[in-house]
Design a protein around this motif. Sequence first.
Motif, PDB file in Angstrom:
ATOM      1  N   THR A 187      29.278 -24.865  73.518  1.00 46.69           N
ATOM      2  CA  THR A 187      29.401 -25.684  74.557  1.00 46.69           C
ATOM      3  C   THR A 187      28.132 -26.253  75.004  1.00 46.69           C
ATOM      4  O   THR A 187      28.174 -27.448  75.661  1.00 46.69           O
ATOM      5  CB  THR A 187      30.257 -24.961  75.831  1.00 46.69           C
TER       6      THR A 187
ATOM      7  N   PHE B   9      27.036 -25.757  83.497  1.00 48.11           N
ATOM      8  CA  PHE B   9      27.983 -26.810  83.232  1.00 48.11           C
ATOM      9  C   PHE B   9      28.099 -28.015  84.124  1.00 48.11           C
ATOM     10  O   PHE B   9      27.544 -27.953  85.260  1.00 48.11           O
ATOM     11  CB  PHE B   9      29.546 -26.102  83.243  1.00 48.11           C
ATOM     12  N   ASP B  11      31.087 -30.157  83.794  1.00 52.04           N
ATOM     13  CA  ASP B  11      32.369 -30.616  83.724  1.00 52.04           C
ATOM     14  C   ASP B  11      33.005 -29.422  83.601  1.00 52.04           C
ATOM     15  O   ASP B  11      33.130 -28.282  82.744  1.00 52.04           O
ATOM     16  CB  ASP B  11      32.241 -31.279  82.187  1.00 52.04           C
ATOM     17  N   LYS B  14      35.214 -28.451  80.493  1.00 44.94           N
ATOM     18  CA  LYS B  14      34.281 -27.595  79.499  1.00 44.94           C
ATOM     19  C   LYS B  14      33.834 -26.295  79.785  1.00 44.94           C
ATOM     20  O   LYS B  14      33.853 -25.213  79.063  1.00 44.94           O
ATOM     21  CB  LYS B  14      33.296 -28.431  79.499  1.00 44.94           C
ATOM     22  N   GLN B  15      33.790 -26.073  81.109  1.00 47.38           N
ATOM     23  CA  GLN B  15      33.605 -24.886  81.758  1.00 47.38           C
ATOM     24  C   GLN B  15      34.700 -23.766  81.495  1.00 47.38           C
ATOM     25  O   GLN B  15      34.577 -22.629  80.988  1.00 47.38           O
ATOM     26  CB  GLN B  15      33.177 -24.666  83.184  1.00 47.38           C
ATOM     27  N   SER B  17      37.248 -24.132  79.052  1.00 47.67           N
ATOM     28  CA  SER B  17      37.417 -23.789  77.787  1.00 47.67           C
ATOM     29  C   SER B  17      36.334 -22.713  77.188  1.00 47.67           C
ATOM     30  O   SER B  17      36.541 -22.137  76.487  1.00 47.67           O
ATOM     31  CB  SER B  17      37.398 -25.013  76.989  1.00 47.67           C
TER      32      SER B  17
ATOM     33  N   ASP D  65      41.391 -23.323  71.714  1.00 48.11           N
ATOM     34  CA  ASP D  65      40.496 -24.321  70.679  1.00 48.11           C
ATOM     35  C   ASP D  65      40.112 -23.531  69.573  1.00 48.11           C
ATOM     36  O   ASP D  65      40.217 -22.408  69.455  1.00 48.11           O
ATOM     37  CB  ASP D  65      39.519 -24.657  71.919  1.00 48.11           C
TER      38      ASP D  65
END
Lengths: 559, 208, 313, 106
Positions: A187, B9, B11, B14-15, B17, D65
């Motif tokens: 990420t 993070f 976003d 995104k965090q 997920s 995911d």
Amino acid sequence: MSSTDAEGYIAQEPDYLGAGHTVRSWLLTTDHKRIGILYLVTLLFFFLIGGAAATFIRLELATPPGDLVTADTYNRLFTLHGVIMVWFFLVPAVPSTLGNFLLPLAIGARDMAFPKLNLLSWYINLVGGLLALAALLLGGVDTGWTFYTPYSSLYSNSYVTLAALGVFIAGFSTIATGLNFIVTVHTQRCEGLTWMRLPLFVWALYATSMVIVLATPALAVALAMVVMERVFALGLFDPAQGGDPILFQHIFWFYSHPAVYIMILPGFGVVTEVLTCFSRRKVFGYEAMVFAILGIALFGFFVWGHHMFVSGQSAYASLIFSLLSFLIAIPSAIKVFNWSATLYGGHITFEASMLYALGFIGLFTLGGLTGLFLASVPIDVHMHDTYFVTAHFHYIMVGGMVSAFFAGLHFWWPKITGRMYSELWARLAALLMFLGFNFTFFPQFILGYMGMPRRYHSYPDEFEMWNVLSSAGAVILAVAYLMPFVYLGLSVYRGRRAGDNPWQARGLEWQTASPPPRENFGPLPVVTREPYDYHRSDEEPSAREGDLDFPNRSDTETR
Amino acid sequence: MPEALHEPFHDIGKQRSAEEAGIWIFLASEVIFFGGLFLGYAVYRLRLPEGYGAAMAETNLTLGIVNTALLLASSATMAFTVWVGREGLQRATVTGLIATLALGTAFLAVKGVEYYEDIRHHLIPGHPDFPVDVPGAEMFFSFYWAMTGLHGLHMAIGLGIIAWTVHAVRSDRIAWRETAHLHVVGLYWNLVDVVWIFLFPLLYLVGR
Amino acid sequence: MNWSITPAQASTQAVAFDQLFWTMVGFSLCVVTLVGLLIFVFSLRFRARTGVPRKTVATLESRRVEIFWTAATAFFAIFFFWYTSTVSLDAVEAPPDAMEYHVEAKQWMWKTRHPSGVREINAMHVPTGRPVTVFLNSQDVIHSFYVPAFRIKKDVVPGRTSTVWFEATEPGTYPLFCTEYCGTNHAVMTGEVTVMEPAAYARWLETRAEGETLAAEGARLFTSAGCSGCHAEASDVHAPPLTGLFGRDIPLEDGRTVTADAAYIRDAILLPERDVAAGYAPIMPNFTGILEDGEVEALVAYIRTLALEGEGR
Amino acid sequence: MARRTTFRLAGRAVGAFVAMLLLAACSIAAALLLDGLAASVVPLGVAVITAGFVAIAFMEVRKMDAVSAIFAGVAVCFLAVLFGLTFTDELTRAHIPAGFEARTGD
């Protein structure tokens, strides 16, 4: 705290070391760099304890009779050496220190994905380590680091439960670190840093984390079963109740063979970074190196049975494990050849970390080749549990891994502390370590072939000569290991300022200040080029000075 | 309200997920952890089938069924909690969490009763009055204790986390609407449930 | 001071082993030399100060090089697997005419027993030229039976019998080691294996007091442990007669049939309730904890001789 | 609005719970009524189905995911490797009981 202005530049920020000077600011930090330093301190502490135990072992073995310590003490010493070195030094060595410090820097991130979990894992590691140390102070453990049943579960009168719990808990610390690395790599990569642009050090840490996450629980459950057998008298491996001690070995080695790759894979990554930098060359066969790393991580799970050829495992199973063990030689050989080929056509300089890295290739090659002997069933029958095995895995773990650890420590020391150490002393230490290591462990191959079993407190006279040599080498090795403590320690106070990029290396971590600021980067970098671009693909490699006008790997646009 | 977005993070999606990926990786390692126990169970079962069969007759099927129902129900209430949490419904979320907490505690209480009975019947491996005299019976009970014990430990940890979450959601101490916190707790709880789904037939049914 | 680097070579396996071992040493030396030369030559030639022209390696060329050494490594890996495993496959089964030695390992000694019943502690005498199978049992933890001069090793795991075999070739005295860590005195759990010419071995056997054979000890136990009270031909108790029993198929009370092999008889002594023979009451007492492992072994051996006598052999 | 959502979701949870109870009942019935191999295989098969149901309905694996899917998949594969290779040994091993000689030597 830093203040960020409208353009995203961080104004006049102190580096991460200066971000607070209280003990509290260290113990409650969530900065991955500071956590890396915390790990470094604890690991070096454990390294000294484990090393001291090794020194006593070699002193005892300098003469054939058991005259220095009693048999019980000796058994506790080698168990202590094994348990501390494997779980509290080698497994976390590169990932938790250099990895923690550098992973976010190398992928252009501000921190790990889970900074609090990162700190928590250090505390868990500390608790595990303290439990293991408590077991040691109360009177020690005498099972060997392998905790084989039924000796560990039914017969040993030492502090097995406490030590096993310590290792069990430390296991969760490494799982937390591995999990954090994986999610971080997924990420937190900066813009433009695609998977095939990742430095191989990051790839190696990623593969290591994968192995950590999927292998460590097997160790946890094996140790939990031993503890339950000891504490609650459940006969899980007790032959009297129909239990099978060999089953324990299956579960244990399902972890402990991949654990070997947990220890060595990060070393592969470090050595690649160092080699390319000091030969000013693109790494030879980047894709092959990536697939070799992943292949080793994957295949590492299929070969555990080669530790059990003489245990009474079936001959068919042994043959399958033997074949798989031979196959894992292929990716390992690819790595060795690609490292050698990386030197071709370079502008090679021999800084200390380069010497460590070159030493690593030699020692790892020897360690790997002797691994082939042990992968073969009939040869292993003679060699198993002799000093041949001891020598083999020390070539991989100490010759390989510890050399790589020192290579990385010297390579990134200017980044970590902002200071340069004495290059002369560092080169001397590197050479001494290589010599001392071979002096100590090469004779053990011969001892093993002659049939000297490991874990022997006293031994017949015919083994004396090679043991004396080995013990003499250990003295040199001990001196060589102590030297970096001195000159690296001094460099923190006296070393000259390193500048941001003393080696003119190309990794993202070199594109920020040394030591890096709390936030790692001003604006986050954007990667536009391939990794290891020490020269353009159509260009000849150029010596270090010529690099300066070379366009930067990333531009410095504000995100 | 606390800040939902954490360093590093930028976003929230995104965090979220990343948090989910983190718990899934942890669950993957839990699979291997329990796998080691299941492997031991399977190896000995193959060697000592009579002992396993004879010993299994001593387990309390009724309590096993009750516990299975309790745990399946708690799994459903946990899933409900995650769903309503996603909608941002605070009261329903707290209710779901408390229901899960109650069902999970009931499971442990029933397990405690069962343990008490087992001990009274000397179903302890190595006990001189162990009632089943067939080789392998004690091995079955070794695994019975080890597996239910470690499963119970996971339940207890889960209950602790859920109890804290009740408090945190009620007082809005965490940004439970935006972050994946509830989902993470839910995934852990559901895995504990899945482990029991396999333990139940292996300890109470198969070969009875 | 002893500078030797090779252990004595005293069995047929040792000869085969050394051939394999030195082949692999030779191969390893080649690889180490190759890698060493590559590193040394490149380091020297391409060190920063030299003026040699640098050139990059074309992608196609580097692909070829990579494929070449991947294939070469794969070839050698498979080759050495095949080469070494054919040897190990040959060595799995002991020849059928092998002499049977029994070795009992315990913390921290080796108790050996010859086929003739002669017993020794931490010592073993064997003749040359005859294959010998060693049956290994442990009373406590895992030990490992290792004779470097024979290049054989086998873990002695409690709860099961391990076997290992060898054929000695050179007379002499060779060390026996325990190689699986077994507690405090692991390092002194050693012994000696003495290899003798067959004639010398026979003479040596004669000088030893005639040891009890396993079966003879069993016959003695049969009376002293009380078995004969029920199982003797003349007994009043309704118990299965044991003459001719060994090796037969026995119908059981619950309808199954088992073969009265060593494992069955052992279980019948230690766990009599489990497989009760058809037509008999389950009255046999349980001998677990009363008889030692070695004694059960002796009793089974005795019952086997009863069967052989019954067949007139 | 909130109330309706709550009831709808509660209904979904109850439905799933009932489905799982039915599955559990099937496995109990199979274990008690069937004989031999089926009495072992059917309850375990039902357990696999129930676990799959939990994974899909509650753990929402379909929305997972790629990273999570890879790790969950690899974990299951490695578990299979652990079982497979251990049983390769277990099933082909010569079991000689403790304390005994295997063959006749005379």
